[in-house]
Design a protein around this motif. Structure first.
Motif, short mmCIF file in Angstrom:
data_model
loop_
_atom_site.label_atom_id
_atom_site.label_comp_id
_atom_site.label_asym_id
_atom_site.label_seq_id
_atom_site.Cartn_x
_atom_site.Cartn_y
_atom_site.Cartn_z
N HIS B 6 -28.05 32.26 40.00
CA HIS B 6 -28.22 32.26 41.46
C HIS B 6 -27.75 30.95 42.07
N HIS B 7 -27.49 29.94 41.23
CA HIS B 7 -26.93 28.68 41.74
C HIS B 7 -25.42 28.69 41.69
N GLY B 8 -24.86 29.84 41.23
CA GLY B 8 -23.41 29.90 41.17
C GLY B 8 -22.85 29.31 39.90
N VAL B 9 -23.70 28.95 38.96
CA VAL B 9 -23.23 28.40 37.70
C VAL B 9 -23.15 29.54 36.68
N PRO B 10 -22.00 29.68 36.04
CA PRO B 10 -21.86 30.80 35.09
C PRO B 10 -22.92 30.73 34.00
N GLN B 80 -12.78 41.22 42.50
CA GLN B 80 -12.68 41.16 43.95
C GLN B 80 -11.21 40.97 44.34
N PRO B 81 -10.83 41.53 45.46
CA PRO B 81 -9.43 41.39 45.86
C PRO B 81 -9.01 39.92 45.95
N GLU B 82 -9.96 39.03 46.28
CA GLU B 82 -9.60 37.63 46.47
C GLU B 82 -9.54 36.85 45.16
N THR B 83 -9.94 37.52 44.06
CA THR B 83 -9.98 36.80 42.80
C THR B 83 -8.60 36.25 42.45
N ARG B 84 -8.55 34.99 42.13
CA ARG B 84 -7.28 34.41 41.74
C ARG B 84 -7.19 34.41 40.23
N VAL B 85 -6.03 34.65 39.74
CA VAL B 85 -5.83 34.66 38.31
C VAL B 85 -4.88 33.52 37.95
N HIS B 86 -5.32 32.74 37.00
CA HIS B 86 -4.53 31.59 36.59
C HIS B 86 -4.27 31.67 35.10
N SER B 108 -12.96 17.47 42.76
CA SER B 108 -14.30 17.60 42.21
C SER B 108 -14.99 16.25 42.15
N PRO B 109 -16.14 16.12 42.81
CA PRO B 109 -16.88 14.86 42.72
C PRO B 109 -17.39 14.59 41.32
N GLY B 150 -12.49 29.48 37.61
CA GLY B 150 -13.37 30.01 38.65
C GLY B 150 -14.16 28.90 39.33
N GLU B 151 -14.64 28.00 38.51
CA GLU B 151 -15.41 26.88 39.07
C GLU B 151 -14.50 25.97 39.89
N LEU B 152 -13.28 25.77 39.38
CA LEU B 152 -12.35 24.93 40.14
C LEU B 152 -11.97 25.59 41.46
N ASP B 153 -11.77 26.91 41.42
CA ASP B 153 -11.42 27.63 42.66
C ASP B 153 -12.53 27.54 43.69
N ARG B 154 -13.75 27.62 43.16
CA ARG B 154 -14.90 27.60 44.07
C ARG B 154 -14.88 26.32 44.90
#
Lengths: 229, 667
Positions: B6-10, B80-86, B108-109, B150-154
């Motif tokens: 729920h914190h967005g961490v995989p 999701q349609p917005e999902t980016r694939v790298h 990224s900090p 995914g984390e980088l995209d976020r």
């Protein structure tokens, strides 16, 4: 229950304002403003062994009784509270158990200001540096009074070249800005800086900010190290 | 979302079944560009979506990170349609995907280093990826697969940065040279200048607020009356003429002020071992001692015509010197006091020796001094030797660098000190060619005058610890100033500031920083620092300062003036007994506002400092602030030694070398 409270404040401008509280269960809260690549608020839990060691030091210090003394010029005041026993000094830590405790707290202060906090992060590269918001909360800063410099050191540690920091922000007048996560402030070095193999490049950024409605002066310091030959 | 907390961490999942993959689709040393390379070059998420699930599925199953960490195929998780694939990138990869990865790592900090965006996945990028993965709670493998991407995209989903807005006030117009001023004028710099001149001319003291109020009117009237003029209370041309005639303006670090008749007193107050103020700056010496103090004593004894059996000037406190000291003490009736030990040169004997006429060529000063900065007592030892040589005056401090004495920064610090301090000489205009440089020397040999710990990190320095990563050029010169007895010139209350620097309080910012009247702000401050909940005092007072954006200068002085008017003489001051280390709060109707605020706030905190700061003053000299926070991007700039900082040595020189010596810049 609080195990120990550590507060470092004042000193040669820009002044320190660092606060660390460690509870009996090892949970901690930390506020850093000065001298780290990451400033802001941090929280977490230290390892049980580290907590136990800190407890031993704190108990020994408290048993030694309170301490205070005349400050050394330009030193920040360090205020350590264990239970109701307090040590306050500016300069070298007192001899004995308080000194051991303060040394441990100073190290913790540096170690605990890692990723995961809420505040600002300074990142340094060979040709530029970047200021970023850490965490999810926007940070209010006055970009108009942002200052700093980049300095190189030789591999042996001698001071090399210096250069100011250049940004697109017009400085000299107040420009309070709410920096949001992902919104970088980039700096170029005002002059080319050569870093020899094994040498390092240190960047310092100073800027006023507001935290919880209170004025704060941030001083971020980060280092880029050139690969040794 | 599946796979994330729920914190967005995989979160971790069991490893899925692995399916075959086509090798060589990963851009990098392992093979050529594949479809994903084209997709990458197309560079947007819509294209990647249009390329379809098959490619995505294959690509994802090729990913070791996905396999290991249990990321299910996208086809099974309804992308999701917005999902980016790298493409997965790792150590050795090159190209635009690596560039994108580096760009995102730079946002990224969590990553300390700012990477060069060069498209080459080298050791620095690898370290950055590992740092990022550690911070995000991912498996730390240094490979940028879908989870890490995914984390980088976020990170990049945040809105485009806005250009920091303008804001800021207009620069104040240049002040009229000598305008006709009257009550109600201001706030302005020229009213501040008038107030500085009134203070320097000895008229009743007014705060340098930049605002022409009743106190300024009264002070102008007093000045006019004292000078035989009609007391109008307004600055007509004649009043200005006389004020200008009686006062001298001075500009230091861009701030113009007016010299005080009392002059500067930049040296700290010497104290004895009990903490009491003393005038003695010499060490106590006795039989067996050696060194410059003994040499000075012998020279002074030899200058006394009453001492017939003159000791040899050899720096050794021998029997002959002891006899001469006893004789000197008897001749001056010092032994009758009952407090002076025969044959020992302590404060009492030194006081008389110092009065013996005649030149000496060497002197030794050793004393402990104290100062009060931001309401807190600081102090330290000062020990140095001076010598008048034929071609120069030498001031020598021997520093014992400990812990890392061989560090290259030590030599640089010594150079910094001489670079900054060796800029004066003595000249006698009556004797052409008389030019004696004042030379400060840092020695590193015993006996030592001071000990400095060399700490190899970038923490902040103070008089006793110098940190190698502390890059202020003013660091060593500033601390050297303390070693020769100089006080700090930052965050000082007006009275101390004026006394130390020898000019009137600077005007600073005179225009209001808040729409709230100064009296209201003063009341808010007082309420904050007198509330019952002591723990809230400092934070609440700091909040008042922050809310009204108080900074040092005229407007803050308007607040201070209102504070004093409303609440004096109920002022407090904190006192420290250096012997016992005991702090106590005492009533002091003459305390300044900053001191009163500090004394009412328990402990020593940053909030307390914030609350007191606007009511203090600083210089931008070697003993003042090291670097200005509003320094617009310049590297560390020069904070020079001012003439007052070396005035003590001019005095010594004049006393001991005939001539009409003056201080000149340049060696």
């Amino acid at each position: 229950m609080t195990l120990v409270t550590y507060h470092r404040s004042g000193g040669f401008p820009p002044p320190d304002d660092e606060r660390l509280t460690v509870d009996d269960d090892g949970t901690y809260t930390l506020v850093r403003t000065n001298g780290a690549p990451r400033v802001g608020q941090f929280a977490g839990r230290i390892a049980a062994t580290e907590r136990d060691a800190l407890r031993d030091l704190a108990e020994a210090a408290a048993a030694a009784g309170g301490h205070t003394g005349l400050g050394v010029p330009d030193a920040a005041w360090e205020d350590v509270l264990v239970g109701s026993t307090r040590a306050t000094f500016a300069g070298p830590p007192p001899e004995g158990p308080w000194g051991a405790l303060v040394t441990a707290l100073r190290r913790l202060l540096n170690d605990l200001a890692g990723p995961g906090g809420t505040g600002l992060t300074l990142k340094v590269g060979r040709t530029s540096a970047r200021l970023l918001v850490s965490g999810d909360a926007p940070q209010e800063v006055d970009l108009g009074h942002l200052g700093g410099e980049a300095v190189t050191f030789t591999a042996a540690g001698a001071l090399g070249d210096r250069a100011g920091l250049q940004t697109s922000v017009v400085r000299g007048q107040e420009q309070w800005t709410e920096l949001t996560p992902g919104q970088p402030v980039d700096f170029a070095y005002a002059a080319p800086l050569a870093v020899e193999p094994g040498g390092r490049l240190q960047v310092e950024v100073r800027l006023p900010g507001r935290r919880d409605g209170a004025a704060v002066l941030y001083r971020l310091l980060a280092v880029w190290t050139a690969t040794p030959e | 979302m599946p796979g994330e907390s729920h914190h967005g961490v995989p979160t971790r999942r069991p490893a899925p079944q692995r399916t075959p993959v086509e090798p060589g689709t990963v851009e990098g040393p392992a093979g050529p560009l594949g479809i994903l390379g084209l997709q990458r070059n197309a560079g947007n998420a819509a294209v990647s979506h249009l390329l379809g699930g098959m490619v995505q599925r294959e690509r994802l199953y090729d990913d070791e990170e996905a396999a290991r960490e249990g990321q299910p195929p996208i086809g099974e998780t309804a992308p999701q349609p917005e999902t980016r694939v790298h493409p997965t990138v790792r150590y050795g990869s090159q190209g635009a995907a690596v560039e994108e990865c580096q760009t995102k790592l730079n946002l990224s900090p969590a990553v300390t280093e700012l990477l060069e965006v060069d498209g080459i996945f080298g050791s620095r990028t690898l370290a950055a990826v590992r740092e990022f993965q550690t911070a995000q709670g991912l498996d730390v493998d240094g490979i940028v697969g879908p989870i890490t991407w995914g984390e980088l995209d976020r990170l990049t989903e945040t809105p485009e940065p806005e250009e920091p807005g303008g804001g800021g006030g207009e620069l104040p117009p240049p002040p009229d040279e000598r305008p006709w001023l009257r009550q109600g004028d201001g706030p302005s710099e020229i009213v501040g200048r008038l107030q500085q001149k009134l203070n320097a001319a000895g008229s009743p003291h007014v705060a340098v607020t930049g605002l022409f109020g009743p106190e300024t009117t009264a002070s102008v009237r007093a000045f006019q009356t004292a000078n035989g003029m009609e007391p109008t209370g307004e600055t007509d041309p004649m009043t200005w003429l006389l004020l200008d005639a009686f006062t001298t303006e001075v500009t230091e670090s861009g701030q113009t002020s007016v010299l005080t008749p009392e002059g500067a007193h930049p040296r700290g107050t010497p104290t004895d071992e009990t903490g009491a103020t003393t005038s003695n700056v010499h060490p106590t010496i006795r039989r067996g001692d050696t060194g410059p103090a003994v040499e000075e004593c012998q020279q002074r004894l030899n200058n006394d015509p009453g001492i017939l059996d003159k000791p040899t000037v050899n720096g050794s406190f021998d029997e002959a010197t002891e006899r001469a000291v006893s004789r000197f003490q008897r001749d001056n009736g010092l032994l009758d006091l009952g407090t002076i030990e025969e044959g020992v040169v302590g404060p009492g004997t030194w006081a008389f020796l110092d009065m013996v006429p005649g030149p000496v060529t060497v002197g030794r000063e050793e004393f402990t001094w104290k100062e009060r900065v931001e309401g807190t007592e600081y102090g330290g030892p000062s020990r140095f030797t001076w010598r008048l040589l034929p071609d120069r005056m030498l001031v020598r401090v021997s520093i014992n660098f400990t812990q890392n004495p061989g560090h290259p920064r030590v030599a640089q610090w010594c150079t910094d000190i001489t670079d900054v301090w060796n800029r004066f000489s003595f000249e006698d205009p009556d004797t052409s060619g008389s030019h004696i440089p004042l030379v400060f020397e840092v020695a590193r040999t015993a006996p030592f005058d001071a000990t400095v710990a060399v700490i190899d990190d970038s923490d902040r320095s103070h008089a006793g610890d110098w940190h190698t990563g502390d890059t202020r050029k003013s660091l060593a010169p500033h601390e050297f100033g303390h070693l020769i007895g100089l006080e700090d010139e930052y965050n000082r209350p007006e009275e101390q500031f004026v006394s130390v620097v020898g000019y009137e309080a600077t005007t600073g910012r005179v225009t209001p920083t808040s729409a709230t009247p100064p009296a209201t702000i003063a009341t808010q401050l007082r309420n904050a620092v007198t509330q019952d909940d002591e723990a809230r005092r400092a934070p609440d007072a700091a909040a008042v300062v922050t809310t009204h954006a108080l900074v040092p200068g005229g407007f803050a002085q308007q607040v201070a003036q209102a504070y004093r008017a409303a609440f004096a003489p109920d002022f407090l001051r904190e006192d420290l007994n250096p012997r016992t280390g005991t702090r106590s709060v005492v009533a002091d109707p003459h305390a300044d506002v900053a001191t009163d605020i500090a004394a009412r706030c328990p402990g020593v905190t940053r909030d307390e400092s914030t609350a007191a700061h606007p009511f203090g003053y600083s210089t931008e000299t070697v003993m003042g602030t090291g670097q200005a926070i509003d320094d617009p991007g310049a590297a560390d700039h020069e904070h020079p030694v001012a003439a007052r900082h070396v005035a003590h040595f001019l005095e010594i020189f004049r006393t001991n070398r005939p001539g009409n010596w003056e201080l000149r810049e340049g060696t």
